[in-house]
Scaffold this motif. Structure first.
Motif, PDB file in Angstrom:
ATOM      1  N   VAL A 104      -1.083 -60.136  52.172  1.00 40.11           N
ATOM      2  CA  VAL A 104      -0.815 -58.897  52.908  1.00 40.11           C
ATOM      3  C   VAL A 104       0.325 -58.138  52.238  1.00 40.11           C
ATOM      4  O   VAL A 104       0.226 -56.929  51.991  1.00 40.11           O
ATOM      5  N   ALA A 105       1.407 -58.817  51.924  1.00 37.41           N
ATOM      6  CA  ALA A 105       2.565 -58.173  51.320  1.00 37.41           C
ATOM      7  C   ALA A 105       2.237 -57.617  49.932  1.00 37.41           C
ATOM      8  O   ALA A 105       2.628 -56.494  49.587  1.00 37.41           O
ATOM      9  N   ARG A 106       1.521 -58.388  49.134  1.00 41.43           N
ATOM     10  CA  ARG A 106       1.207 -57.929  47.771  1.00 41.43           C
ATOM     11  C   ARG A 106       0.247 -56.746  47.787  1.00 41.43           C
ATOM     12  O   ARG A 106       0.393 -55.811  47.004  1.00 41.43           O
ATOM     13  N   LEU A 107      -0.737 -56.792  48.684  1.00 42.54           N
ATOM     14  CA  LEU A 107      -1.653 -55.660  48.776  1.00 42.54           C
ATOM     15  C   LEU A 107      -0.925 -54.429  49.321  1.00 42.54           C
ATOM     16  O   LEU A 107      -1.178 -53.308  48.874  1.00 42.54           O
ATOM     17  N   ALA A 108       0.002 -54.632  50.240  1.00 42.02           N
ATOM     18  CA  ALA A 108       0.816 -53.516  50.744  1.00 42.02           C
ATOM     19  C   ALA A 108       1.638 -52.908  49.607  1.00 42.02           C
ATOM     20  O   ALA A 108       1.746 -51.678  49.509  1.00 42.02           O
ATOM     21  N   ASP A 109       2.200 -53.734  48.757  1.00 41.77           N
ATOM     22  CA  ASP A 109       2.958 -53.229  47.609  1.00 41.77           C
ATOM     23  C   ASP A 109       2.060 -52.399  46.685  1.00 41.77           C
ATOM     24  O   ASP A 109       2.458 -51.330  46.210  1.00 41.77           O
ATOM     25  N   ALA A 110       0.856 -52.899  46.425  1.00 42.23           N
ATOM     26  CA  ALA A 110      -0.075 -52.182  45.546  1.00 42.23           C
ATOM     27  C   ALA A 110      -0.495 -50.854  46.176  1.00 42.23           C
ATOM     28  O   ALA A 110      -0.542 -49.819  45.488  1.00 42.23           O
ATOM     29  N   LEU A 111      -0.779 -50.864  47.471  1.00 41.52           N
ATOM     30  CA  LEU A 111      -1.148 -49.626  48.162  1.00 41.52           C
ATOM     31  C   LEU A 111      -0.005 -48.618  48.132  1.00 41.52           C
ATOM     32  O   LEU A 111      -0.229 -47.416  47.938  1.00 41.52           O
ATOM     33  N   ALA A 112       1.216 -49.098  48.346  1.00 43.47           N
ATOM     34  CA  ALA A 112       2.378 -48.202  48.324  1.00 43.47           C
ATOM     35  C   ALA A 112       2.533 -47.557  46.946  1.00 43.47           C
ATOM     36  O   ALA A 112       2.804 -46.351  46.846  1.00 43.47           O
ATOM     37  N   ALA A 113       2.355 -48.322  45.899  1.00 41.46           N
ATOM     38  CA  ALA A 113       2.461 -47.778  44.538  1.00 41.46           C
ATOM     39  C   ALA A 113       1.350 -46.760  44.275  1.00 41.46           C
ATOM     40  O   ALA A 113       1.591 -45.694  43.681  1.00 41.46           O
ATOM     41  N   TYR A 114       0.153 -47.057  44.722  1.00 41.84           N
ATOM     42  CA  TYR A 114      -0.990 -46.149  44.566  1.00 41.84           C
ATOM     43  C   TYR A 114      -0.751 -44.857  45.352  1.00 41.84           C
ATOM     44  O   TYR A 114      -1.012 -43.758  44.855  1.00 41.84           O
ATOM     45  N   GLY A 115      -0.231 -44.985  46.562  1.00 38.56           N
ATOM     46  CA  GLY A 115       0.069 -43.810  47.372  1.00 38.56           C
ATOM     47  C   GLY A 115       1.134 -42.937  46.730  1.00 38.56           C
ATOM     48  O   GLY A 115       1.033 -41.703  46.723  1.00 38.56           O
ATOM     49  N   LYS A 116       2.157 -43.565  46.186  1.00 39.46           N
ATOM     50  CA  LYS A 116       3.220 -42.818  45.496  1.00 39.46           C
ATOM     51  C   LYS A 116       2.643 -42.060  44.303  1.00 39.46           C
ATOM     52  O   LYS A 116       2.968 -40.889  44.079  1.00 39.46           O
ATOM     53  N   ALA A 117       1.773 -42.704  43.548  1.00 35.35           N
ATOM     54  CA  ALA A 117       1.143 -42.047  42.400  1.00 35.35           C
ATOM     55  C   ALA A 117       0.236 -40.903  42.845  1.00 35.35           C
ATOM     56  O   ALA A 117       0.166 -39.860  42.179  1.00 35.35           O
ATOM     57  N   ARG A 142      -3.401 -39.528  52.297  1.00 34.45           N
ATOM     58  CA  ARG A 142      -3.490 -39.698  53.750  1.00 34.45           C
ATOM     59  C   ARG A 142      -4.179 -41.025  54.101  1.00 34.45           C
ATOM     60  O   ARG A 142      -3.719 -41.769  54.970  1.00 34.45           O
ATOM     61  N   ALA A 143      -5.269 -41.342  53.428  1.00 37.89           N
ATOM     62  CA  ALA A 143      -5.993 -42.591  53.692  1.00 37.89           C
ATOM     63  C   ALA A 143      -5.156 -43.810  53.312  1.00 37.89           C
ATOM     64  O   ALA A 143      -5.154 -44.820  54.037  1.00 37.89           O
ATOM     65  N   VAL A 144      -4.455 -43.726  52.206  1.00 32.89           N
ATOM     66  CA  VAL A 144      -3.611 -44.838  51.768  1.00 32.89           C
ATOM     67  C   VAL A 144      -2.486 -45.084  52.773  1.00 32.89           C
ATOM     68  O   VAL A 144      -2.184 -46.234  53.109  1.00 32.89           O
ATOM     69  N   ASP A 145      -1.879 -44.021  53.268  1.00 37.46           N
ATOM     70  CA  ASP A 145      -0.814 -44.180  54.251  1.00 37.46           C
ATOM     71  C   ASP A 145      -1.316 -44.897  55.501  1.00 37.46           C
ATOM     72  O   ASP A 145      -0.623 -45.753  56.060  1.00 37.46           O
ATOM     73  N   LYS A 146      -2.518 -44.581  55.928  1.00 40.00           N
ATOM     74  CA  LYS A 146      -3.089 -45.239  57.111  1.00 40.00           C
ATOM     75  C   LYS A 146      -3.355 -46.712  56.829  1.00 40.00           C
ATOM     76  O   LYS A 146      -3.023 -47.580  57.644  1.00 40.00           O
ATOM     77  N   ASP A 147      -3.936 -47.024  55.664  1.00 37.58           N
ATOM     78  CA  ASP A 147      -4.180 -48.427  55.315  1.00 37.58           C
ATOM     79  C   ASP A 147      -2.872 -49.196  55.168  1.00 37.58           C
ATOM     80  O   ASP A 147      -2.784 -50.368  55.556  1.00 37.58           O
TER      81      ASP A 147
END
Length: 157
Positions: A104-117, A142-147
Motif C-alpha cells: 500500500v505504501a509503495r503504491l501510494a508513493d508511486a501514485l504520488a510521483a505520477y500525480g506530481k508529474a 484528478r483520478a490519481v488524487d482520488k486513488d
C-alpha cells in the motif's frame, strides 16, 4: 512526425508528443506496479486491498490508452514498448516482494510521483499552448488524487 489537420504548430505538437511519451512510460510502469501489488498482496484486509489494487491498475490502463492515442493523434509514435518504458520511466523501482502494508505504501508513493508529474505536465502543456493535452493531464491528476486518497486511507490507524 506525420502531418495532421490538427491546427497546432508542428513545434507545439513535437513538445506535446515528447511530454506525452514521457508520462506514458510512467503510466505503463505504474500499471505494472499496481498489478505486481495486486498479484502478491497478503495479510490483513486482503480482499479489499487486492481489489483496490486491481481497480487502480484498470484506471491507469485507461490513462495509458488516452496518452498513447493523444500521441498518435498529434502525429507521433506512442513509445509503449518495455524497452522504451524502462528507459523513460521516472518512477522508483517496485520490489518483487513486500507485505500488505508495504504494498500500500509503495503504491501510494508511486501514485504520488505520477500525480506530481501529471501536474507538471499540465503546466508545461499550458505553457506551450496545447490546452487539450493539458486537459488530458488534468483528468489524470484528478483520478490519481482520488486513488491516492483510497490508498492513504488504508495507511491510517
Amino acid at each position: 512526425m506525420r502531418n495532421t489537420r490538427i491546427d497546432l504548430a508542428p513545434e507545439v505538437r513535437e513538445k506535446s508528443i515528447e511530454l506525452l511519451n514521457a508520462r506514458l512510460a510512467d503510466a505503463i510502469d505504474l500499471k505494472l506496479q499496481a498489478k505486481q501489488a495486486h498479484w502478491n498482496v497478503k495479510g490483513r484486509n486482503f480482499i479489499a486491498i487486492h481489489e483496490l489494487f486491481d481497480a487502480i491498475a484498470g484506471r491507469v490502463d485507461a490513462q495509458v490508452d488516452e496518452l498513447a492515442e493523444r500521441v498518435t493523434a498529434l502525429g507521433g509514435v506512442a513509445e509503449g514498448t518495455l524497452q522504451a518504458v524502462t528507459k523513460r520511466t521516472t518512477l522508483a523501482a517496485y520490489p518483487l516482494r513486500a507485505d500488505g502494508g508495504d504494498h500500500v505504501a509503495r503504491l501510494a508513493d508511486a501514485l504520488a510521483a505520477y500525480g506530481k508529474a501529471a501536474r507538471a505536465a499540465i503546466d508545461a502543456a499550458t505553457g506551450f499552448g496545447d490546452a487539450d493535452t493539458a486537459d488530458l493531464f488534468t483528468g489524470i491528476s484528478r483520478a490519481v488524487d482520488k486513488d491516492l486518497w483510497f490508498l492513504e486511507a488504508h495507511l491510517e490507524g
